[in-house]
Design a protein around this motif. Structure first.
Motif, PDB file in Angstrom:
ATOM      1  N   ILE A 107      -5.605  -0.181   0.771  1.00  0.00           N
ATOM      2  CA  ILE A 107      -5.715  -0.997  -0.444  1.00  0.00           C
ATOM      3  C   ILE A 107      -4.366  -0.940  -1.173  1.00  0.00           C
ATOM      4  N   GLY A 108      -3.873  -2.074  -1.575  1.00  0.00           N
ATOM      5  CA  GLY A 108      -2.599  -2.117  -2.293  1.00  0.00           C
ATOM      6  C   GLY A 108      -2.681  -1.346  -3.595  1.00  0.00           C
ATOM      7  N   ASP A 109      -1.540  -0.924  -4.133  1.00  0.00           N
ATOM      8  CA  ASP A 109      -1.547  -0.121  -5.349  1.00  0.00           C
ATOM      9  C   ASP A 109      -0.241  -0.299  -6.125  1.00  0.00           C
ATOM     10  N   ASP A 128      -4.061   3.950   2.184  1.00  0.00           N
ATOM     11  CA  ASP A 128      -5.531   3.941   2.273  1.00  0.00           C
ATOM     12  C   ASP A 128      -6.102   2.549   2.568  1.00  0.00           C
ATOM     13  N   ASP A 188       0.847  -1.198   0.000  1.00  0.00           N
ATOM     14  CA  ASP A 188       0.000   0.000   0.000  1.00  0.00           C
ATOM     15  C   ASP A 188       0.880   1.245   0.000  1.00  0.00           C
ATOM     16  N   GLY A 189       0.939   1.908  -1.146  1.00  0.00           N
ATOM     17  CA  GLY A 189       1.839   3.058  -1.276  1.00  0.00           C
ATOM     18  C   GLY A 189       1.299   4.326  -0.648  1.00  0.00           C
ATOM     19  N   ASN A 190      -0.038   4.466  -0.541  1.00  0.00           N
ATOM     20  CA  ASN A 190      -0.585   5.741  -0.043  1.00  0.00           C
ATOM     21  C   ASN A 190      -1.370   5.583   1.256  1.00  0.00           C
TER      22      ASN A 190
HETATM   23 CA    CA Z   1      -3.350   2.306  -1.577  1.00  0.00          CA
END
Ligand code: CA
Ligand code: NOJ
Length: 532
Positions: free
Chosen positions: A31-33, A29, A25-27
């Motif tokens: 949810i993975g991205d 939230d 999860d980069g940001n």
């Molecule tokens: Ca994310």
């Protein structure tokens, strides 16, 4: 950088499946991205992964978590942007890691503009892009076809407006495309070209064996109990009529991949009858280079069962192809849970990994398998998936505060109570961890010609011991996998009396020591021996 261009790169590759929603999860939230994946490429590179398969990240209503696509040539904003994808691909290629995408060709989301057009107007030219049929004479669905998801029932969904049914092999939100229509083929070939020209290294094909539909819409025959072993995969609850047209469709798809250099197609063909499955490799090298070995991933934990599964497919694989062997995927319970791999000191997890990495096939590691992630219990009210596959799709356990780690209070699926009990963070610091073992095993495999592309020969049919020899030019290794909870005896090929232990799953065995035929193997030990 990618190594020398080579059409055969995939034959010796180790693949790794990333479920983007759950990998990193980069940001923050929950949810993975895609940026999360990019940030974690060094981890995969250190593990010596050669290629990743990304499950779908395209715009989607997420009814089947991305396997219901509403735009084939874009990125769902929850995962990032097309520019994020280009960065990911470039960063992967710079590390020599190849990337294949998930191509869901059998069906689109019912929210895809193509379907909306088809549904809106019976005379629309898009109507024939999907499979429509009038109700049966007495009313109800046109035939007995069932959805692959037991919770769904009939594979037909009624379109109230037109009074016709449309085919939905999975959920009613996924409409089957009609591949007998040349315009559909053309459009999907262009989707492939879109990604191939951006540089992707190939595709994993979702249910390619389902692309052709019986034009007469005949009922599926019942599956014969006597043929249970060779029935279609458990999710395919009926026997499906094999249609020769599917091979022509696949040859068309392969021809598009071959317009580009060095690309590969890996098919999820869930047919468990080896001869039928092997047809998807083509009559010459003109269909799928690889298919998943569905017998292998369905095998119970026993040496005879694995031997039979492995031999059954190996016998029918043509020289231009290879099976891809995965222990778990986003559709299967995790191997660690299914097989109880973590019992005791986790030696079975090491044994399973050694088997997967030393067969004559392309291994595919499901994210988190390398740290022994198990299915995570998901309370009924948090189940999100139509087929209840949530437990094996929970977020990667990186360890608190590390790059791409999921915040357990926000993550889209629950994480285990003690997130740091099994985590990359912990295992990186521990030389006796499963992760450390995977690293040693993959490093060994990478430098071993016999394991990368050598021949394969069974050494003995002894019941609890899998024993095989792999040879390339003058080097030979013997792999011994003792599934028994007690000691076994070393076997070596005829003429060889002594070998050298290169890698064992048992910490008591020292690398470099000599092992003679008849010497004891530890209970549940896996051992790679080098023949002088
Ligand atoms: Ca994310
Ligand atoms: C197979 C995929 O692996 C699965 O996750 C999906 O639900 C179905 N195909 C439908 O696309």
């Amino acid at each position: 950088m990618l190594g020398e261009r080579s059409a055969d790169w995939w034959r010796s590759a180790v693949f790794y499946q990333i479920y983007p929603r759950s990998f990193a999860d980069g940001n923050g939230d929950g949810i993975g991205d895609l940026p999360g994946i990019t940030a974690r490429l060094d981890y995969l590179n250190d593990l010596q992964i050669d290629a990743v398969w990304l499950s779908p990240f395209f715009p989607s209503p997420q009814v089947d978590f991305g396997y219901d696509i509403s735009d084939y040539t874009a990125v769902d904003p929850v995962y990032g942007t097309l520019a994020d994808f280009d960065r990911l691909l470039d960063a992967a290629h710079r590390r020599g890691v190849r990337v294949i995408l998930d191509l869901v060709l059998n069906h689109s989301s019912t929210k895809h503009p193509w379907f909306l057009e088809a549904q809106g107007d019976r005379r629309s030219s898009r109507r024939s892009w999907y499979v429509w049929a009038d109700p049966a004479p007495g009313g109800g669905p046109p035939n007995n076809w069932l959805s692959s998801f037991p919770a769904v029932g009939s594979a037909w969904t009624l379109d109230e407006r037109s009074g016709q049914y449309f085919l939905t092999t999975f959920t009613p939100a996924q409409a089957d495309l009609d591949w007998h229509n040349p315009d559909v083929r053309q459009a999907m070939h262009d989707v492939m070209r879109f990604w191939l020209s951006r540089g992707v290294d190939g595709f994993r094909l979702d249910v390619p064996h389902r692309l052709a539909k019986d034009p007469m819409l005949r009922d599926n025959p019942p599956s014969l109990a006597a043929a249970r072993r060779f029935m279609d995969h458990a999710t395919d609850r009926q026997r499906h009529i094999d249609l020769p047209e599917v091979h022509e469709i696949l040859r068309g798809i392969r021809a598009v991949a071959d317009e580009f250099e060095d690309r590969v197609l890996l098919g999820e063909v869930t047919i468990t009858e080896p001869r039928r499955l092997a047809r998807y490799f083509g009559e010459s090298d003109d269909e799928l280079q690889m298919v998943f070995d569905v017998l292998f991933w369905d095998s119970p934990w026993s040496a005879p069962a694995f031997r039979e599964a492995i031999a059954a497919l190996d016998r029918v694989v043509p020289p231009w192809s290879l099976p891809c062997r995965a222990m778990s995927t986003h559709d299967h319970r995790r191997a660690a849970s299914r097989y109880g791999l973590l019992a005791g000191d986790g030696r079975r997890a090491r044994l399973a990994a050694m088997m997967q990495m030393t067969l004559r096939s392309v291994p595919c590691v499901y994210y988190g398998e390398e740290i022994g992630m198990t299915d995570v219990p998901v309370a009924a009210e948090r189940i999100r998936d139509v087929d209840q596959r949530d437990a094996n799709r929970t977020p990667m356990q990186w360890g608190p505060g590390t790059l791409g780690a999921f915040d357990p209070t926000k993550s889209w699926l629950p994480m285990p109570d003690e997130p740091d009990r099994v985590s990359v963070l912990r295992q990186t610091a521990d030389a006796s961890s499963l992760l450390a073992f995977y690293r040693r095993l993959l490093a060994y495999r990478r430098q071993s010609r016999p394991l990368r592309d050598g021949s394969f020969e069974w050494l003995s049919p002894a019941s609890d011991l899998l024993a095989y020899c792999r040879a390339a030019e003058t080097s030979r290794v013997v792999v011994l996998l003792n599934f028994a909870p007690h000691e076994a005896r070393t076997i070596l090929p005829p003429g060889a009396a002594v070998a050298v232990a290169d890698l064992s799953t048992d910490p008591r065995r020292r690398a470099g020591t000599a092992v003679a035929a008849g010497d004891p193997l530890f209970a549940e030990e896996g051992l790679i021996l080098r023949l002088a």
